[in-house]
Design an enzyme around this catalytic site. Structure first.
Site, mmCIF file in Angstrom:
data_model
loop_
_atom_site.group_PDB
_atom_site.id
_atom_site.type_symbol
_atom_site.label_atom_id
_atom_site.label_comp_id
_atom_site.label_asym_id
_atom_site.label_seq_id
_atom_site.Cartn_x
_atom_site.Cartn_y
_atom_site.Cartn_z
ATOM 1 N N HIS A 141 0.879 -1.181 0.000
ATOM 2 C CA HIS A 141 0.000 0.000 0.000
ATOM 3 C C HIS A 141 0.915 1.230 0.000
ATOM 4 O O HIS A 141 2.041 1.166 0.519
ATOM 5 C CB HIS A 141 -0.833 -0.060 1.282
ATOM 6 C CG HIS A 141 -1.930 0.951 1.392
ATOM 7 N ND1 HIS A 141 -1.704 2.266 1.702
ATOM 8 C CD2 HIS A 141 -3.268 0.817 1.262
ATOM 9 C CE1 HIS A 141 -2.870 2.904 1.761
ATOM 10 N NE2 HIS A 141 -3.838 2.047 1.491
ATOM 11 N N ASP A 218 2.863 -4.672 8.132
ATOM 12 C CA ASP A 218 1.650 -3.880 7.924
ATOM 13 C C ASP A 218 0.474 -4.844 8.091
ATOM 14 O O ASP A 218 0.186 -5.650 7.210
ATOM 15 C CB ASP A 218 1.694 -3.253 6.525
ATOM 16 C CG ASP A 218 0.365 -2.612 6.132
ATOM 17 O OD1 ASP A 218 -0.590 -2.670 6.915
ATOM 18 O OD2 ASP A 218 0.298 -2.067 5.015
ATOM 19 N N GLN A 221 -4.820 -5.137 7.119
ATOM 20 C CA GLN A 221 -5.852 -6.077 6.679
ATOM 21 C C GLN A 221 -5.778 -7.404 7.437
ATOM 22 O O GLN A 221 -6.798 -8.064 7.626
ATOM 23 C CB GLN A 221 -5.729 -6.343 5.172
ATOM 24 C CG GLN A 221 -5.833 -5.103 4.288
ATOM 25 C CD GLN A 221 -7.212 -4.444 4.308
ATOM 26 O OE1 GLN A 221 -8.212 -5.065 4.677
ATOM 27 N NE2 GLN A 221 -7.268 -3.185 3.910
ATOM 28 N N LYS A 244 -10.682 -0.528 10.585
ATOM 29 C CA LYS A 244 -10.835 -1.733 9.751
ATOM 30 C C LYS A 244 -11.179 -2.951 10.623
ATOM 31 O O LYS A 244 -11.351 -4.050 10.118
ATOM 32 C CB LYS A 244 -9.560 -1.998 8.954
ATOM 33 C CG LYS A 244 -9.271 -0.912 7.898
ATOM 34 C CD LYS A 244 -8.111 -1.314 7.028
ATOM 35 C CE LYS A 244 -7.452 -0.157 6.294
ATOM 36 N NZ LYS A 244 -8.230 0.390 5.203
ATOM 37 N N CYS A 382 -4.791 2.604 -3.603
ATOM 38 C CA CYS A 382 -3.558 3.121 -2.991
ATOM 39 C C CYS A 382 -2.431 2.101 -3.123
ATOM 40 O O CYS A 382 -1.622 1.926 -2.194
ATOM 41 C CB CYS A 382 -3.766 3.491 -1.523
ATOM 42 S SG CYS A 382 -5.076 4.676 -1.266
HETATM 43 N N1 ALA Z 1 -6.406 1.022 2.437
HETATM 44 C C1 ALA Z 1 -7.828 1.084 2.352
HETATM 45 C C2 ALA Z 1 -8.358 0.301 1.183
HETATM 46 O O1 ALA Z 1 -7.736 -0.628 0.753
HETATM 47 C C3 ALA Z 1 -8.327 2.466 2.390
HETATM 48 O O2 ALA Z 1 -9.405 0.593 0.683
#
Ligand code: ALA
Length: 424
Positions: A141, A218, A221, A244, A382
């Site tokens: 990202h 990171d 997610q 998230k 992103c």
């Molecule tokens: N990083 C977030 C996405 O994947 C905002 O949508």
């Protein structure tokens, strides 16, 4: 799931609401927004990788804090300040247990994943000198690219990226070869927000540690969708965002090994992070306060605590199992649509399904689905280097959360099929 993913602590099992639609419906009732309509249609929310919806318990915790308990933390002798301080510090302990950190002081509250990576880049990264190398991957990202570009510009360090294969997996041989004599830091995404790839981060951390190189994960997610055990992974740093994980925006977590955090200089200066101050010089408070300058995000931290309670009550293994079933079913259904190509077909994937429709711009897919009440994300997510690898400007992306249903997957597939037919 292999132990190499670092999610070994969360074995995949059947989710309790898998065979009981009434249980899933009860869970959905916890999320007031899921009852609303969009463009006259029931909301089908499939943009969970961007942000998740909030259960009533999180909304209530924030509202209760402002209604009854609002005060600044670590500053007052009065009742409310002490109560707010205790509530805030309790969430630190809860977060430490959630991540299986050794000590609560290894948990630093940040504004989010991006803030956490910038903190490490601008604190740990300041020790870098010209010629030192920072290693990331091609599937990061932007928030795990730009902070390292900035610190490379400031210090003369060099940023390198391990390539990925066309299935969207890191080429481990290349990764290992890039771990050279000059490599001083590695920063890796665990679960790609653009592809859904689950990287074998435990193995990658092992390769870096064999060479004495610290690693940041990171977990934006992976923490909400797989769960993470920082001691099992043995990562040196890990970052994630509250929003998230069914919590509020504006709050996140940086986990760091105590031995590293203690040696790092502060990232920002201000109230709350000092021991003594004179005009000439100051000394710092111990970790974690050293990294929490200024009044923190108190209400947001308390909301994060409620989100952790919510997720803990359902159980991350159950959440991961349900999302795995949703993803498997969605993959099977969407793959049958003529002209549709999945972007990212790694053997280990979770919660994210990225695709393109031949000759149709992803934004058009997103706009047509929106009219049907279906929220997906369309664009580069992103992750422009990831898009460049696949030679696309963007993808359409459905991403799942604990409250999504198989019926919603059917609605997604029907709507995407409709878009494909509309443009042919
Ligand atoms: N990083 C977030 C996405 O994947 C905002 O949508």
């Amino acid at each position: 799931m292999s132990s190499g993913t670092g999610a070994a602590a969360i074995p995949i099992q059947r989710s309790p609401w898998d065979s009981d639609p009434a249980e899933l419906e009860r869970i959905r009732q916890d999320f007031p927004i899921l009852q609303r309509q969009v463009h006259g249609k029931p909301l089908v929310y499939l943009d969970n990788a961007a942000t998740t919806q909030k259960p009533q318990s999180v909304i209530d915790a924030i509202s209760r804090y402002y209604s009854l308990d609002n005060a600044n933390v670590h500053r007052g002798v009065h009742y409310l300040s002490q109560a707010a301080t205790e509530a805030y510090d309790t969430v630190r302990q809860k977060t430490g247990r959630f991540l299986n950190a050794r000590f609560p002081s290894e948990v630093i509250f940040t504004r989010g994943t991006t803030d956490g990576i910038n903190l490490v880049a601008q604190s740990y990264g300041r020790r870098l000198v010209p010629g030192d190398e920072i290693l990331i991957t091609e599937m990061e990202h932007h928030s795990n690219i730009i902070p390292w570009q900035l610190v490379a510009q400031q210090t003369g360090a060099v940023l390198r990226a391990a390539p990925m294969t066309d299935s969207g997996e890191i080429d481990l041989k290349e990764f290992e070869q890039l771990l050279g004599k000059q490599t001083r830091f590695v920063s890796l995404v665990h679960l790609s927000n653009a592809l859904g790839t689950v990287n074998p981060v435990k193995e990658m951390i092992g390769l870096a540690h064999e060479r004495g190189i610290p690693v940041l994960i990171d977990g934006a997610q992976s923490v909400p969708h797989l769960g993470v055990d920082v001691q099992d992974l043995d990562c040196d740093f890990l970052v994630f965002s509250g929003h998230k994980l069914y919590g509020p925006t504006g709050v996140g977590v940086l986990y760091g090994k105590e031995s590293l955090l203690e040696k790092m200089p502060p990232y920002q200066g201000g109230g709350g992070m000092i021991d003594t101050v004179s005009i000439e010089r100051s000394t710092w408070a111990p970790v974690p306060q050293k990294f929490e300058a200024g009044t923190p995000m108190i209400a947001e931290v308390i909301g994060l605590g409620a989100a952790l309670d919510y997720v803990h009550a359902l159980g991350l293994p159950s959440i991961a199992a349900w999302e795995h079933q949703l993803l498997t079913y969605a993959t099977q259904e969407l793959q049958q649509i003529p002209g549709l190509t999945l972007v990212g077909s790694a053997s280990e994937r979770a919660s994210v399904l990225s695709f393109v429709l031949e000759g149709i711009h992803p934004h058009d897919v997103g706009t047509v689905l929106d009219q049907a009440g279906i929220a997906i994300r369309a664009g580069h997510h992103c992750a422009q280097p990831t898009m460049q690898h696949f030679r696309v400007s963007g993808t359409a992306r459905a991403s799942f959360g604990l409250y999504n249903t198989m019926l919603e997957v059917d609605e997604l597939a029907a709507a995407v099929r409709g878009v494909a037919e509309m443009f042919i």
